[in-house]
Design a protein around this motif. Structure first.
Motif, short mmCIF file in Angstrom:
data_model
loop_
_atom_site.label_atom_id
_atom_site.label_comp_id
_atom_site.label_asym_id
_atom_site.label_seq_id
_atom_site.Cartn_x
_atom_site.Cartn_y
_atom_site.Cartn_z
N GLU A 1 36.89 43.92 49.55
CA GLU A 1 36.33 42.67 50.04
C GLU A 1 34.93 42.97 50.58
O GLU A 1 34.55 44.14 50.69
CB GLU A 1 37.21 42.04 51.12
CG GLU A 1 37.54 42.96 52.25
CD GLU A 1 38.63 42.41 53.19
OE1 GLU A 1 39.22 41.36 52.88
OE2 GLU A 1 38.88 43.04 54.22
N LYS A 2 34.21 41.91 50.92
CA LYS A 2 32.79 42.10 51.24
C LYS A 2 32.56 43.17 52.30
O LYS A 2 31.68 44.01 52.15
CB LYS A 2 32.16 40.77 51.67
CG LYS A 2 30.64 40.89 51.85
CD LYS A 2 29.98 39.58 52.17
CE LYS A 2 28.47 39.72 52.15
NZ LYS A 2 27.94 40.87 52.88
N LEU B 1 21.32 47.66 47.01
CA LEU B 1 22.12 47.56 45.79
C LEU B 1 22.64 46.13 45.68
O LEU B 1 22.86 45.47 46.69
CB LEU B 1 23.32 48.52 45.86
CG LEU B 1 23.01 50.01 45.79
CD1 LEU B 1 24.21 50.83 46.23
CD2 LEU B 1 22.61 50.40 44.37
N SER B 2 22.83 45.69 44.46
CA SER B 2 23.42 44.37 44.26
C SER B 2 24.78 44.56 43.59
O SER B 2 24.95 45.45 42.75
CB SER B 2 22.52 43.50 43.38
OG SER B 2 22.35 44.08 42.11
N TYR B 3 25.73 43.74 44.01
CA TYR B 3 27.07 43.86 43.43
C TYR B 3 27.79 42.53 43.52
O TYR B 3 27.48 41.70 44.37
CB TYR B 3 27.90 44.95 44.13
CG TYR B 3 27.72 45.05 45.63
CD1 TYR B 3 26.74 45.88 46.16
CD2 TYR B 3 28.52 44.33 46.51
CE1 TYR B 3 26.57 45.99 47.53
CE2 TYR B 3 28.35 44.42 47.88
CZ TYR B 3 27.38 45.26 48.39
OH TYR B 3 27.20 45.36 49.76
N ASN B 4 28.74 42.34 42.61
CA ASN B 4 29.60 41.17 42.67
C ASN B 4 30.55 41.35 43.83
O ASN B 4 31.27 42.34 43.92
CB ASN B 4 30.38 41.02 41.37
CG ASN B 4 29.47 40.62 40.22
OD1 ASN B 4 28.69 39.69 40.31
ND2 ASN B 4 29.56 41.36 39.12
N VAL B 5 30.56 40.39 44.75
CA VAL B 5 31.41 40.47 45.93
C VAL B 5 32.83 40.07 45.55
O VAL B 5 33.06 39.02 44.93
CB VAL B 5 30.87 39.56 47.05
CG1 VAL B 5 31.84 39.53 48.22
CG2 VAL B 5 29.50 40.05 47.49
N LEU B 6 33.77 40.91 45.92
CA LEU B 6 35.18 40.63 45.62
C LEU B 6 35.89 40.01 46.82
O LEU B 6 35.51 40.23 47.98
CB LEU B 6 35.90 41.92 45.22
CG LEU B 6 35.93 42.26 43.73
CD1 LEU B 6 34.54 42.46 43.17
CD2 LEU B 6 36.81 43.47 43.47
N GLU B 7 36.90 39.22 46.50
CA GLU B 7 37.81 38.68 47.53
C GLU B 7 39.23 39.07 47.13
O GLU B 7 40.09 38.24 46.90
CB GLU B 7 37.68 37.15 47.58
CG GLU B 7 36.31 36.67 48.05
CD GLU B 7 36.16 35.16 48.03
OE1 GLU B 7 36.97 34.50 47.35
OE2 GLU B 7 35.23 34.65 48.67
N GLY C 1 33.31 36.30 45.66
CA GLY C 1 32.44 35.58 46.58
C GLY C 1 31.14 35.39 45.83
O GLY C 1 31.08 34.79 44.76
N ALA C 2 30.05 35.98 46.34
CA ALA C 2 28.77 35.90 45.66
C ALA C 2 28.81 36.74 44.38
O ALA C 2 29.49 37.77 44.32
CB ALA C 2 27.66 36.41 46.58
N THR C 3 28.08 36.28 43.37
CA THR C 3 28.01 37.04 42.11
C THR C 3 26.56 37.26 41.71
O THR C 3 25.66 36.54 42.15
CB THR C 3 28.75 36.32 40.97
OG1 THR C 3 28.15 35.03 40.78
CG2 THR C 3 30.22 36.15 41.29
N VAL C 4 26.35 38.26 40.88
CA VAL C 4 25.03 38.55 40.32
C VAL C 4 25.15 38.71 38.82
O VAL C 4 26.20 39.13 38.32
CB VAL C 4 24.39 39.82 40.93
CG1 VAL C 4 24.06 39.62 42.40
CG2 VAL C 4 25.31 41.02 40.77
N ALA C 5 24.10 38.41 38.12
CA ALA C 5 24.15 38.50 36.65
C ALA C 5 24.23 39.95 36.20
O ALA C 5 24.96 40.27 35.26
CB ALA C 5 22.91 37.82 36.05
N LEU C 6 23.48 40.83 36.88
CA LEU C 6 23.46 42.23 36.49
C LEU C 6 23.53 43.09 37.74
O LEU C 6 22.53 43.31 38.42
CB LEU C 6 22.17 42.56 35.71
CG LEU C 6 22.07 43.99 35.16
CD1 LEU C 6 23.15 44.26 34.13
CD2 LEU C 6 20.69 44.22 34.53
N PRO C 7 24.73 43.55 38.09
CA PRO C 7 24.86 44.34 39.32
C PRO C 7 24.23 45.72 39.16
O PRO C 7 24.38 46.35 38.11
CB PRO C 7 26.38 44.44 39.50
CG PRO C 7 26.95 44.30 38.13
CD PRO C 7 26.01 43.40 37.37
#
Lengths: 233, 424
Positions: free
Chosen positions: B51-52, B71-77, B105-111
């Motif tokens: 999780e975040k 860093l950017s990443y897709n946030v998981l719940e 949670g928040a998402t990014v196109a290219l983590p």
């Protein structure tokens, strides 16, 4: 000649200044290499003198102040590194809401395995021993199945699956595993239905939940059929 | 003559000084765009969820922040659940249900951070957010007009794209496999270790049958080859894998009847051993040690070949297991030695409640060891994380849960099943 000497002196001074600045950052020792570590003679796990040579709980606790009594560290840096700290501790209102949810679930599904201990009758010593034995049996089967799956994870197309072992599993243990898995899956489905009915999930959560529940119901049916096939002894 | 040679020496010294200045100046360049491939350690798995808050405390995120980067990443719940929050009654039925099913949670196109729980080098190459194995194939019938009057079929090979586990689904989404993501990200610095799950299975299954050195060597080499081919990577860090037979998940057990194959290391929650499958005996522990030795030698060699920093966490973890990790606060306050175990009352610990993965303090320690190796390798001055702060603010260290008091809890067996199943 004189000019060269002056230039050389300037270069030396620059070098000295840079070296001083560099050394001022503190030279970190590199990671210890194997030879150095070996010289410390780390004992094998489980051998006398190693941490795991003592049973858990028998290691003499260090006399240490509880975190609340220790001086608080700098907050700004902590908030930068660990943003979740901004949320603080769960509020009394939040904990009251959690309790209310559990109470409602307990009323609807008093046998749900997810209910905290306070919503279930306390275990007698015999029941506690039985619960530990059940945990041993269930996790033994779960571990065996996970290991089997792992071994075949990268099977090539057309590759035959593993054959069952000559000696079948312990029927009582397998039956216990199925009983626990069935009970947990039924509880999980109850929990999800409760959440969908009154938890106000988002549309995306509903979509994931619908797919999961369909899969879990199939899994439940397969478990019940396999359970029915376990020999009596 | 003397002045001439003196000038030459000064010139060399200046060149050295300028080179040192130039090298010190490139920390910013090297961390302009950090990237991560990895596993549950890099993603911040914390018994038994992502999780975040756990993603934020994971070691690559801490190191990058300390280096002035991000860093950017897709946030998981989720999926699954945070057992600490459940046991402390901070996560009720709605929270548990939501977490079990998981999501984003928040998402990014290219983590830029593509590390995923359960991954190893094989899945770095082959598992995307859409397909469990992008290289899998199946035969399918394709109908076509063979002649103007004959409609028939032929067998054609097509991709066999099966849905991957939820960590990959929510972590990678439609960005590709971990290595494909890095090829698109084109990082300047790479956190490149995904080796742990090649050997962790031995602890979880108390068996050495899952060890596959050929697959590790093949896929580790191929991963690093593709990393090298990206062309943008200026540096990186790898780490050796600690002795998995000494993690908190396992504890010593001696068979009351003295049988050698029933004695060794068992899972901490087992009350007894009824089969040799349920322990790692001495010969199995030795085999794991041998496998680790070869694996870690390969990691060091590959790291050196690529000019990466290599943190020898095997040695660090052996030291922590033996001597503990000192935690020292301001004004010399010493909360004590943190142990390679989940925290107990008055006993700081580095592990979460699954006995496998680090807690928030553990990740700070992890990050600092990597920072030290990076600074040493590249001459940088990345500041370390305050382990005292991490200990002080870590909820599990602040308010420990002795998991051994919850072994009769109905939910505990399922918690363990999830942890074991993630690596199946």
């Amino acid at each position: 000649m004189k000019r060269r000497q002056v230039l050389g002196l300037c270069a030396l001074l620059a070098l000295a200044g840079l070296l001083l600045a560099y050394l001022g950052q503190g030279a970190d020792p590199g990671p210890q290499d194997g030879a150095q570590a070996g010289a410390r003679a780390v004992p094998e796990v489980g051998s006398p003198g190693s941490f795991f040579s003592a049973a858990l709980g028998q290691v003499a606790p260090q006399a240490a102040p509880a975190p609340a009594q220790a001086p608080p560290p700098a907050q700004d840096d902590a908030l930068r590194l660990w943003p979740h700290l901004r949320q603080g501790e769960p509020s009394a209102a939040h904990q009251a809401e959690v309790q209310a949810q559990w109470s409602r679930l307990a009323q609807q599904h008093p046998d749900n395995v997810y209910l905290p201990a306070q919503y279930q009758a306390p275990l007698t010593a015999q029941q506690a021993r039985a619960a530990r034995a059940r945990l041993d049996d269930t996790t033994a089967v779960a571990t065996r199945l996970a290991a089997q799956q792992h071994a075949q994870r990268y099977a090539s197309p057309g590759q035959e699956p593993l054959e069952p072992p000559a000696a079948p599993a312990n029927p009582a243990q397998q039956r216990q595993y199925f009983d626990d898995k069935i009970r947990e899956l039924e509880s999980r489905l109850q929990l999800l239905a409760f959440y969908l009915a009154s938890g106000q999930p988002s549309a995306s959560k509903r979509a994931i939940a619908a797919k999961d529940m369909e899969q879990w119901n199939k899994e439940l049916e397969a478990l019940r059929q396999a359970r029915a096939a376990v020999p009596a002894s | 003559m003397l002045a001439s040679s003196w000038f030459k020496r000064a010139g060399l010294a200046t060149a050295f000084a300028l080179a040192a200045v130039a090298q010190a100046a490139t920390q910013q360049d090297m961390f302009a765009r950090p990237g991560v491939i990895g596993d549950s350690l890099s993603q911040g798995f914390f018994g038994a969820t992502v999780e975040k808050k756990t993603q934020d405390w994971a070691y690559p995120v801490l190191v990058s922040k300390q280096a002035g980067a991000g860093l950017s990443y897709n946030v998981l719940e989720g999926p699954y659940l945070n057992f600490e929050d459940v046991l402390k009654l901070n996560c009720g039925p709605f929270c548990i249900a939501s977490s079990i099913i998981g999501g984003n949670g928040a998402t990014v196109a290219l983590p830029t951070h593509a590390g995923i729980t359960g991954a190893e080098y094989t899945s770095v190459l082959r598992t995307s957010g859409k397909c469990a194995d992008v290289s899998a194939r199946k035969m399918e019938r394709q109908w076509y007009w063979k002649t103007w009057y004959w409609f028939t079929y032929r067998w054609v090979e097509v991709a066999d794209c099966q849905e991957p586990d939820k960590f990959h689904q929510f972590g990678l989404r439609d960005a590709g496999t971990q290595i494909e993501i890095m090829e698109k990200v084109r990082p300047s610095f790479l956190f490149g270790t995904a080796a742990a799950n090649h050997v962790l299975c031995t602890a979880l299954y108390t068996s050495t049958s899952c060890l596959d050195m050929d697959r590790f060597k093949r896929d580790f080499t191929e991963t690093m080859r593709r990393v090298g081919a990206i062309g943008s990577v200026q540096g990186g860090v790898l780490f050796t894998i600690p002795n998995v037979s000494s993690i908190a998940y396992l504890e010593p057990y001696t068979d009351p009847s003295g049988r050698a194959d029933y004695s060794g290391l068992k899972a901490f929650y087992r009350s007894s051993v009824s089969s040799p499958d349920q322990v790692l005996d001495a010969s199995e522990v030795a085999a794991i040690g041998q496998f680790l030795g070869t694996m870690n030698a390969d990691i060091k060699a590959q790291g050196a070949a690529m000019g990466f920093a290599v943190a020898d966490l095997k040695v660090v973890f052996d030291d922590i297991r033996e001597n503990g990790r000192p935690i020292t606060g301001p004004n010399g306050t010493a909360p004590g030695l943190a142990r390679a175990h989940w925290p107990l009352p008055n006993q700081p610990g580095l592990f979460g409640l699954d006995g496998v993965h680090p807690n928030m303090l553990g990740h700070a320690v992890f990050a600092n060891e990597l920072i030290q190796s990076i600074n040493t390798r590249y001459g940088f001055a990345i500041p370390k994380v305050s382990e005292y702060s991490a200990w002080s603010y870590d909820s599990l260290n602040r308010d420990p849960v002795d998991l051994k008091n919850f072994l009769t809890n109905n939910l505990f067996g399922q918690f363990i099943s999830w942890v074991i199943g993630i690596f199946a």
